[in-house]
Design a protein around this motif. Structure first.
Motif, mmCIF file in Angstrom:
data_model
loop_
_atom_site.group_PDB
_atom_site.id
_atom_site.type_symbol
_atom_site.label_atom_id
_atom_site.label_comp_id
_atom_site.label_asym_id
_atom_site.label_seq_id
_atom_site.Cartn_x
_atom_site.Cartn_y
_atom_site.Cartn_z
ATOM 1 N N ILE A 55 0.853 -1.194 0.000
ATOM 2 C CA ILE A 55 0.000 0.000 0.000
ATOM 3 C C ILE A 55 0.883 1.237 0.000
ATOM 4 O O ILE A 55 2.034 1.190 0.454
ATOM 5 N N PRO A 56 0.391 2.378 -0.501
ATOM 6 C CA PRO A 56 1.198 3.591 -0.545
ATOM 7 C C PRO A 56 1.413 4.199 0.833
ATOM 8 O O PRO A 56 0.717 3.856 1.806
ATOM 9 N N VAL A 57 2.375 5.124 0.914
ATOM 10 C CA VAL A 57 2.714 5.771 2.179
ATOM 11 C C VAL A 57 1.511 6.494 2.761
ATOM 12 O O VAL A 57 1.256 6.448 3.968
ATOM 13 N N SER A 58 0.748 7.162 1.903
ATOM 14 C CA SER A 58 -0.387 7.945 2.387
ATOM 15 C C SER A 58 -1.414 7.059 3.083
ATOM 16 O O SER A 58 -1.933 7.394 4.151
ATOM 17 N N PHE A 59 -1.698 5.881 2.493
ATOM 18 C CA PHE A 59 -2.690 4.985 3.078
ATOM 19 C C PHE A 59 -2.169 4.384 4.380
ATOM 20 O O PHE A 59 -2.904 4.234 5.359
ATOM 21 N N MET A 60 -0.876 4.023 4.412
ATOM 22 C CA MET A 60 -0.302 3.441 5.618
ATOM 23 C C MET A 60 -0.338 4.436 6.782
ATOM 24 O O MET A 60 -0.693 4.090 7.911
ATOM 25 N N GLN A 61 -0.001 5.689 6.503
ATOM 26 C CA GLN A 61 -0.032 6.705 7.544
ATOM 27 C C GLN A 61 -1.452 6.985 8.007
ATOM 28 O O GLN A 61 -1.689 7.290 9.177
ATOM 29 N N THR A 62 -2.401 6.883 7.103
ATOM 30 C CA THR A 62 -3.793 7.090 7.482
ATOM 31 C C THR A 62 -4.257 5.999 8.427
ATOM 32 O O THR A 62 -4.952 6.264 9.419
ATOM 33 N N ILE A 63 -3.881 4.753 8.154
ATOM 34 C CA ILE A 63 -4.241 3.651 9.052
ATOM 35 C C ILE A 63 -3.572 3.839 10.409
ATOM 36 O O ILE A 63 -4.169 3.564 11.461
#
Length: 255
Positions: free
Chosen positions: A19-27
């Motif tokens: 998954i991209p960085v943005s999605f990982m940070q959102t989780i």
């Protein structure tokens, strides 16, 4: 805590493969909610109702972003979610050492790092040993690569030291909520550098999450200004788990 720390690092790296960085940070923004829940259900720590209310927009924004994620991957999502739980456990255990056992930031890093190194050394040699040897023979500029690796280690030390310093000065929940502010930066940088697709609902979910973080900071500020004699809401009587010095038994007077 070293074991949980290693699990957190490994799962974070695994999730970034899918998954991209943005999605990982959102989780990862889900961490404040899991921290509050673990401290409440396992260690019976009391939280003001306004603290619980502030988690609603945080969790709601994360769910909105997750549902509309254009680069969704179930395996990466599960790895990031379990890593989020490991992060919550690590910060709670860090609060145990820093508040309950009166450790300081540098001592916590000093005692945790060697155990984490021993835990990761064996799987690193088994899984990546041949790759490291091949890299040494084929790397065009060994010095510059070693500088990058050494610099990464220095930044990792500074990161962990600052994490423990913030937890020592505040609480585990406050640290995790403050960490959510980096989501906006991560999403923006991920879009600018890696050109990851971001929909309008993704942006709205991040905005709602940041609003929840701001509201949480406001609630903590109000609670810290209460006089010591201000009555709290009813709470569950102390049990055996609460007698373990994992968290402060008194009202937190730090923001």
């Amino acid at each position: 805590m070293s074991v949980v720390f290693c699990i957190n690092i490994v799962l974070g790296n695994v999730s970034l493969r899918y998954i991209p960085v943005s999605f990982m940070q959102t989780i990862k923004s889900f961490t404040p909610a899991t921290t509050v829940f673990l401290q409440w259900i396992v260690w019976r720590k009391h939280f003001d109702s306004r603290i619980w209310a502030s988690l609603i927009p945080i969790v709601g924004g994360i769910l909105l972003t997750s549902i509309t994620e254009l680069s969704f991957n179930m395996f990466g999502f599960c790895a990031a979610l379990i890593g989020c739980l490991a992060t919550s456990t690590k910060t709670i255990l860090a609060e145990s050492l820093l508040h309950g056992y009166k450790f300081d930031s540098i001592n916590t890093v000093y005692y945790m790092a060697p155990f984490a190194t021993m835990i990761l050394a064996v799987p690193a040699l088994l899984l990546e040993g041949s790759g490291v040897i091949e890299w040494f023979h084929t790397c065009p500029s060994l010095f510059s690569s070693l500088v990058i690796i050494f610099g990464s280690g220095v930044f990792a030390f500074c990161l962990n030291f600052s994490i423990f310093y913030v937890i020592h000065s505040t609480t585990a929940v406050t640290f995790n909520v403050a960490g959510n502010l980096k989501v906006a930066v991560a999403v923006t940088c991920s879009w600018l550098i890696f050109r990851n697709p971001i929909s309008s609902l993704n942006a709205m979910g991040c905005a709602i999450t940041l609003v929840g973080c701001t509201f949480y900071g406001y609630v903590r500020h109000k609670l810290s200004q209460q006089s010591p004699g201000t009555p709290l809401t009813p709470r569950t009587p102390k049990g055996k788990m609460e007698l373990i010095p994992l968290v402060n038994g008194k009202l937190d007077d730090k923001v």
